[in-house]
Design an enzyme around this catalytic site. Sequence first.
Site, PDB file in Angstrom:
ATOM      1  N   ASP A   1      -3.759 -48.286 -29.850  1.00 44.51           N
ATOM      2  CA  ASP A   1      -3.890 -49.721 -31.100  1.00 44.51           C
ATOM      3  C   ASP A   1      -3.590 -49.276 -32.200  1.00 44.51           C
ATOM      4  O   ASP A   1      -3.155 -48.604 -32.379  1.00 44.51           O
ATOM      5  CB  ASP A   1      -5.701 -50.013 -29.993  1.00 44.51           C
ATOM      6  CG  ASP A   1      -6.460 -50.822 -30.355  1.00 44.51           C
ATOM      7  OD1 ASP A   1      -5.892 -51.606 -31.523  1.00 44.51           O
ATOM      8  OD2 ASP A   1      -7.689 -50.887 -30.769  1.00 44.51           O
TER       9      ASP A   1
HETATM   10  C1  BGC Z   1      -7.774 -54.535 -32.447  1.00 43.61           C
HETATM   11  C2  BGC Z   1      -6.582 -55.301 -30.499  1.00 43.61           C
HETATM   12  C3  BGC Z   1      -5.555 -55.818 -31.785  1.00 43.61           C
HETATM   13  C4  BGC Z   1      -4.591 -55.312 -32.810  1.00 43.61           C
HETATM   14  C5  BGC Z   1      -3.748 -55.286 -33.485  1.00 43.61           C
HETATM   15  C6  BGC Z   1      -7.148 -53.777 -33.504  1.00 43.61           C
HETATM   16  O1  BGC Z   1      -8.028 -53.788 -34.421  1.00 43.61           O
HETATM   17  O2  BGC Z   1      -8.506 -53.140 -31.704  1.00 43.61           O
HETATM   18  O3  BGC Z   1      -7.439 -55.743 -30.344  1.00 43.61           O
HETATM   19  O4  BGC Z   1      -4.894 -56.102 -30.819  1.00 43.61           O
HETATM   20  O5  BGC Z   1      -5.702 -54.722 -33.331  1.00 43.61           O
HETATM   21  O6  BGC Z   1      -3.849 -56.786 -34.526  1.00 43.61           O
END
Ligand code: BGC
Length: 707
Positions: free
Chosen positions: A260
């Site tokens: 993530d």
């Molecule tokens: C979130 C994800 C997301 C990623 C990219 C993160 O902060 O937890 O769900 O896909 O950002 O935008």
Amino acid sequence: MIHELLKQMTIKEKIGQLALLSPFFLIEELSKEAAGPIKELDLDEEKIFSIGSILGVRDAKEMIAIQERYLKKSRLKIPLIFMGDVIHGYKTIFPVPLALAASFDPENARVTAQISAKEANVSGLHLSFSPMADFVRDPRWGRVVESFGESTYLLAECAKAMVEGYQKEQPGGEKLGACVKHYAAYGAAEGGRDYNTVDVSRLFLHNYSLSGYRASVKADVKAMMTAFNVFEGVPCTINTYLLRDVLRTDWGFEGVTISDYFSLGESIRHGVSENARDAATKGLMAGLDIEMVSVCYLNHMEELIKSGEVPMSLLDEAVLRVLKLKDDLGLFKNPFIGASAEKEAAYLLHPDHLDLSEKVSRESIVLLKNTGVLPLSTHNKVALIGPFVTNTRTNGPWSWHGYNDHNMSLLEVFQRGELEVTFAKAGSSPEDYSKDDYEILHEADVIILYLGEDRQRSGEAHSLTDISLPENQISLFESVRKLGKPCVVLLQNGRPMVLEGILDAEAIVACWFLGSRSSEAIYATLIGENNPSGKLPMSFPINTGQIPVYHDYLPTGRPVSDCLRPGEYESHYLDQPNEPRFKFAHGMSYSRFLVSNLKLDKTRITAAETLLLSVEMKNEGPYPGKDTILVFITDHFAQISRPVIQLVKSKKMMLKTHETVVVEFELTPDDLGYYLADGSKIYDKGDFTVHVGTNLDHLLSAKFTLI
Ligand code: BGC
């Protein structure tokens, strides 16, 4: 082909394939940026032009420009893959995932994902960070809005359908890869506080947390995103048990794993990686392929490989998976596949897409209470008040490409309709309305209050300790109540809410965040053009202290014998009942659906057999409409305590007025099984009860035995 390519790659080129960065670095003139983030991150042009993937892009034009620029400088001409968050639509916005789940029809998840993919593809995206398959029980967690609710069955079905919808090939050959997230157990953050500690057992992990990711893997999902949290004390992003033992060995997943946002770097803050070099080692050793945004791999992997601390074979495996993903999505044949400004003009916000959004929105609305005031009659004079009456920001969280300015407010839709609107004014508190306003309110036959939470109150990093309606909205309701007029409360909500202050309204409707055609769908429901058929995918508690409260709890050794007068040493609260205010799967219709005549084809089955069951379902009128038949089981005796009731099948049916249909289901031993702590699935012989109905309060039951 990709094996040949790998052989030609330098170590630096291989490492680059594992980096996912924002397009910023490839858009900006690097020389000008030398003092900015590039320097801070210790990056240089060579590293930047070796990266394998891009996070987010504005449109097809930008994507094409970046890809061209990149390929010009890339020695081996390996195309970039563009990834982004297409959560509930791209430009056309569909209901948020929790609302999609409320439609209780996974087909809605499938068809909306297919359209989202079509729109995202023409705008240059190749992979979406969706579905979010986190199992949730705590509505304080802001991200329940992105979830499919509290049932492992509904979660698994919706996640699977969504993956299949995204990944279905479009007529032009392009498809959108799906990346399921956040592996694993991210939805179990303590206290519902985002990014907080997760501490669950392996038994819980396998039986609950993993159900959505497992179903996605079975549906051939292309990628899996790791979670921010720890599992057994080790951050999921560097967790060997999750990433190798379960994902690769047990499930045979061959797709790509992605961290993530910055979560590999955050393993240092968790206190489990010593520094960025250590994080890089732990990430690759554990089985993390792509690193999102932090740059531990880019800055340290070369040295780790050269020193032999990390074997080259692991790097090669990870790179091969990335190359295979690009190949599967057609990027080697055409690095610009699907992206086209002309197609964007033709497809984005296409009227068919918007119509689909309205259709699905209509099915997602949940009628929580109705004493008969709804549907409104065309003769009714209505007043519209509350904070969201003139609101067009109906897209909800995670709709970064969808602009709310295409949406209509509820008031605008009413103004186009047949009903007379005697008064309309947006306001959140009693003080927002003058004495004259209250006078005019008297003229209405029905007062509609559009209350709830705005989009800033739910989503990532938007957790709450109190999920009640805001005080001022309750006061507004109370002051309007004094007028003695029937009140309809509409809720805009991204989570279950505590509704104690407004329970005596004549009607309460959960409208979630429905997207581009929210107001049209709500209006159609209020006037009876749509017969509501949504059901709650999560229980609505009486108060925040009841959380977690959910339908598939385990039996206790001290159950309450009499709900009204629990005995002293029985499992209960002194101040409130155990049951939530609105149960899982609660949702009313303007019609009455009767379920009768439950039949099983046998009362004993072997592990090799299938149990056939059927029920009659009748729409007693007065409207045509849909309702969902739910099949629950109770496993009376097993190696571990099993839920008192567990949803295992469902079917949403459309019935004409006074129509009767027979609805059939097949139950296999697989539907009866559960997981042990080592992840193996077993079926215990013994007695089961099957319960069938449209809600938890009215179920027909029959017993059978697995022999
Ligand atoms: C979130 C994800 C997301 C990623 C990219 C993160 O902060 O937890 O769900 O896909 O950002 O935008």
